[in-house]
Scaffold this motif. Structure first.
Motif, PDB file in Angstrom:
ATOM      1  N   GLU A 193       0.831  58.874  -5.210  1.00 11.94           N
ATOM      2  CA  GLU A 193       1.579  58.732  -3.957  1.00 11.94           C
ATOM      3  C   GLU A 193       0.974  57.618  -3.115  1.00 11.94           C
ATOM      4  O   GLU A 193      -0.246  57.483  -3.059  1.00 11.94           O
ATOM      5  N   PRO A 194       1.808  56.834  -2.428  1.00 13.71           N
ATOM      6  CA  PRO A 194       1.256  55.832  -1.513  1.00 13.71           C
ATOM      7  C   PRO A 194       0.477  56.526  -0.402  1.00 13.71           C
ATOM      8  O   PRO A 194       0.973  57.460   0.224  1.00 13.71           O
ATOM      9  N   SER A 195      -0.757  56.106  -0.182  1.00  9.43           N
ATOM     10  CA  SER A 195      -1.617  56.714   0.825  1.00  9.43           C
ATOM     11  C   SER A 195      -2.229  55.622   1.687  1.00  9.43           C
ATOM     12  O   SER A 195      -2.605  54.564   1.187  1.00  9.43           O
ATOM     13  N   THR A 196      -2.320  55.881   2.983  1.00 13.70           N
ATOM     14  CA  THR A 196      -2.949  54.937   3.897  1.00 13.70           C
ATOM     15  C   THR A 196      -4.407  55.303   4.099  1.00 13.70           C
ATOM     16  O   THR A 196      -4.730  56.442   4.436  1.00 13.70           O
ATOM     17  N   LEU A 197      -5.283  54.349   3.856  1.00 11.40           N
ATOM     18  CA  LEU A 197      -6.702  54.498   4.147  1.00 11.40           C
ATOM     19  C   LEU A 197      -7.061  53.527   5.272  1.00 11.40           C
ATOM     20  O   LEU A 197      -6.595  52.391   5.278  1.00 11.40           O
ATOM     21  N   THR A 198      -7.872  53.997   6.209  1.00 13.51           N
ATOM     22  CA  THR A 198      -8.282  53.167   7.338  1.00 13.51           C
ATOM     23  C   THR A 198      -9.796  53.159   7.432  1.00 13.51           C
ATOM     24  O   THR A 198     -10.429  54.213   7.402  1.00 13.51           O
ATOM     25  N   VAL A 199     -10.366  51.974   7.519  1.00 14.35           N
ATOM     26  CA  VAL A 199     -11.804  51.851   7.738  1.00 14.35           C
ATOM     27  C   VAL A 199     -12.025  51.364   9.163  1.00 14.35           C
ATOM     28  O   VAL A 199     -11.252  50.555   9.696  1.00 14.35           O
ATOM     29  N   ARG A 244     -16.642  53.700   8.709  1.00 16.51           N
ATOM     30  CA  ARG A 244     -16.084  55.025   8.439  1.00 16.51           C
ATOM     31  C   ARG A 244     -14.741  54.905   7.727  1.00 16.51           C
ATOM     32  O   ARG A 244     -13.936  54.034   8.036  1.00 16.51           O
ATOM     33  N   LEU A 245     -14.533  55.808   6.786  1.00 11.78           N
ATOM     34  CA  LEU A 245     -13.305  55.830   5.992  1.00 11.78           C
ATOM     35  C   LEU A 245     -12.454  57.018   6.405  1.00 11.78           C
ATOM     36  O   LEU A 245     -12.926  58.154   6.457  1.00 11.78           O
ATOM     37  N   GLY A 246     -11.194  56.771   6.706  1.00 19.26           N
ATOM     38  CA  GLY A 246     -10.266  57.837   7.068  1.00 19.26           C
ATOM     39  C   GLY A 246      -9.024  57.788   6.209  1.00 19.26           C
ATOM     40  O   GLY A 246      -8.531  56.716   5.854  1.00 19.26           O
ATOM     41  N   GLY A 247      -8.501  58.947   5.849  1.00 19.13           N
ATOM     42  CA  GLY A 247      -7.282  59.016   5.058  1.00 19.13           C
ATOM     43  C   GLY A 247      -7.338  60.124   4.046  1.00 19.13           C
ATOM     44  O   GLY A 247      -8.389  60.722   3.807  1.00 19.13           O
ATOM     45  N   VAL A 262      -8.076  66.307   0.203  1.00 17.83           N
ATOM     46  CA  VAL A 262      -9.340  66.195   0.922  1.00 17.83           C
ATOM     47  C   VAL A 262      -9.224  65.029   1.887  1.00 17.83           C
ATOM     48  O   VAL A 262      -8.804  63.947   1.510  1.00 17.83           O
ATOM     49  N   THR A 263      -9.551  65.219   3.155  1.00 20.05           N
ATOM     50  CA  THR A 263      -9.506  64.167   4.143  1.00 20.05           C
ATOM     51  C   THR A 263     -10.898  63.630   4.370  1.00 20.05           C
ATOM     52  O   THR A 263     -11.830  64.381   4.645  1.00 20.05           O
ATOM     53  N   PHE A 264     -11.067  62.313   4.263  1.00 16.10           N
ATOM     54  CA  PHE A 264     -12.363  61.677   4.390  1.00 16.10           C
ATOM     55  C   PHE A 264     -12.528  61.135   5.805  1.00 16.10           C
ATOM     56  O   PHE A 264     -12.480  59.936   6.021  1.00 16.10           O
ATOM     57  N   GLY A 265     -12.670  62.014   6.785  1.00 13.89           N
ATOM     58  CA  GLY A 265     -12.985  61.574   8.142  1.00 13.89           C
ATOM     59  C   GLY A 265     -11.866  60.802   8.787  1.00 13.89           C
ATOM     60  O   GLY A 265     -11.273  59.935   8.166  1.00 13.89           O
ATOM     61  N   ARG A 266     -11.537  61.048  10.007  1.00 12.43           N
ATOM     62  CA  ARG A 266     -10.482  60.330  10.694  1.00 12.43           C
ATOM     63  C   ARG A 266     -11.105  59.340  11.669  1.00 12.43           C
ATOM     64  O   ARG A 266     -11.955  59.692  12.479  1.00 12.43           O
ATOM     65  N   ALA A 267     -10.701  58.092  11.560  1.00 16.67           N
ATOM     66  CA  ALA A 267     -11.259  57.074  12.440  1.00 16.67           C
ATOM     67  C   ALA A 267     -10.817  57.313  13.877  1.00 16.67           C
ATOM     68  O   ALA A 267      -9.662  57.641  14.137  1.00 16.67           O
ATOM     69  N   THR A 268     -11.758  57.197  14.792  1.00 18.81           N
ATOM     70  CA  THR A 268     -11.431  57.373  16.208  1.00 18.81           C
ATOM     71  C   THR A 268     -11.961  56.209  17.009  1.00 18.81           C
ATOM     72  O   THR A 268     -12.787  55.442  16.524  1.00 18.81           O
TER      73      THR A 268
END
Length: 334
Positions: free
Chosen positions: A215-221, A206-209, A328-334
């Motif tokens: 702009e610097p952006s944090t993406l979390t898989v 899953r991809l979140g961010g 647009v937010t691509f799902g938040r990792a939980t």
């Protein structure tokens, strides 16, 4: 515009890109060939890695050798900073194993470039189809004469792009690109739709961010297997995962570095892997996440579109619109 509408716009635009005629040897995009020293030169943005460039306040600072402090994408040029990607193989058959060979040469002397180690390798070599549905992160080997070679098997005919990602000794890192044709009957495939979840050999990633252009952006898989978090990812190229981003249309290349590394005392081996990325323009992007678990490397692919204000610099004239409103937010990792 609501999320559903934005997805519809993006899918239609990316479909237009993948629906372009795939005559063997015909390049697609904003690349303009010129002749330079016997090689075809493709003009575009400067190549480089999105590591220090993605951190605030780094623009305009003095770069140490091997580090680029700009957020410009790479892979749009076959020659840059006195180096040229000389691709010896320009065409391979579809669906059959074939050999690719190439070298990196200095324009002034014609000699092969000496490479510095980065992430445990002298060079990283990637092949992607123009429609962004095929991706291969290959492991070429270098012979004594400086020529690199690797086997490859590409499933469909069409136009592809190869990327050589390396650091000449004593110089900044570079990403050079060249066109590759795969011969055979081309069957257009459906464009990849925007997604926040990808399947990879029994794993769910899953991809979140919220990426915003310029702009610097944090993406979390987040990696799970059969619904269970994978907390024992294995190091791969000096990290617990590697992320490559390609821009729709011109296939501008961003090699994104993860936050932290194995053995630093703070970075955990999953299930989450975070990346800091600065995308140069609002556009559609295809993200490829490579990770190793139980001794095997898997790849999860995501389609995203990045919003925000356009920043000065090279842009693509193909692909999705450049100015959707709102993030647009691509799902938040939980």
């Amino acid at each position: 515009m609501n999320t559903a509408s934005r997805i519809t716009v993006f899918a239609a635009a990316l479909a237009a890109t993948s629906g372009t005629a795939y005559g063997v040897g015909n390049a697609v995009g904003t690349i303009t060939p010129q002749q330079k020293g016997g090689h075809t030169v493709h003009h575009g943005a400067s190549g480089g890695h999105d590591d220090m460039a993605s951190m605030p306040g780094m623009s305009g600072t003095s770069a140490m050798p091997g580090t680029r402090h700009d957020a410009a994408p790479g892979g749009l040029e076959i020659s840059e900073d006195g180096c040229t990607l000389a691709l010896n193989t320009s065409q391979v058959p579809a669906g059959k194993k074939a050999g690719l060979s190439f070298s990196i040469v200095r324009d002034d002397t014609g000699r092969k470039v000496n490479h510095a180690q980065q992430h445990g390798k002298e060079l990283h070599f990637i092949v992607a189809s123009r429609d962004l549905t095929v991706y291969r992160h290959l492991r070429p080997t270098r012979a004594a004469d400086g020529i690199w070679s690797t086997p490859v098997e590409l499933p469909r005919a069409g136009d592809y792009r190869v990327f050589a990602d390396f650091t000449p000794k004593g110089a900044d890192s570079l990403t050079l690109g060249a066109d590759l044709s795969v011969a055979g009957h081309h069957e257009p495939v459906e464009a990849p739709a925007p997604n926040a979840t990808a399947k990879a050999d029994g794993y769910e990633v899953r991809l979140g961010g919220t990426p915003v252009a310029g702009e610097p952006s944090t993406l979390t898989v987040t990696v799970t297997e059969d619904g269970r978090p994978v907390g024992d990812l294995q190091p791969y190229l000096g990290a617990y995962g590697r992320l490559v981003a390609l821009r729709s249309g011109d296939l501008a290349y961003l090699h994104v570095h993860p936050s932290g590394e194995p053995g630093d005392g703070t970075t955990k081996p999953g299930p989450e892997v975070s990346f800091m990325v600065t995308t140069p323009t609002a556009s559609g992007y295809r993200l490829f996440f490579d990770f190793r678990h139980e001794g095997k490397v898997r790849t999860a692919a995501f389609t995203v579109h990045v919003t925000g204000t356009r920043v000065p610099g090279p842009t693509s004239t193909e692909g999705p619109p450049r100015s959707w409103s709102g993030p647009v937010t691509f799902g938040r990792a939980t």
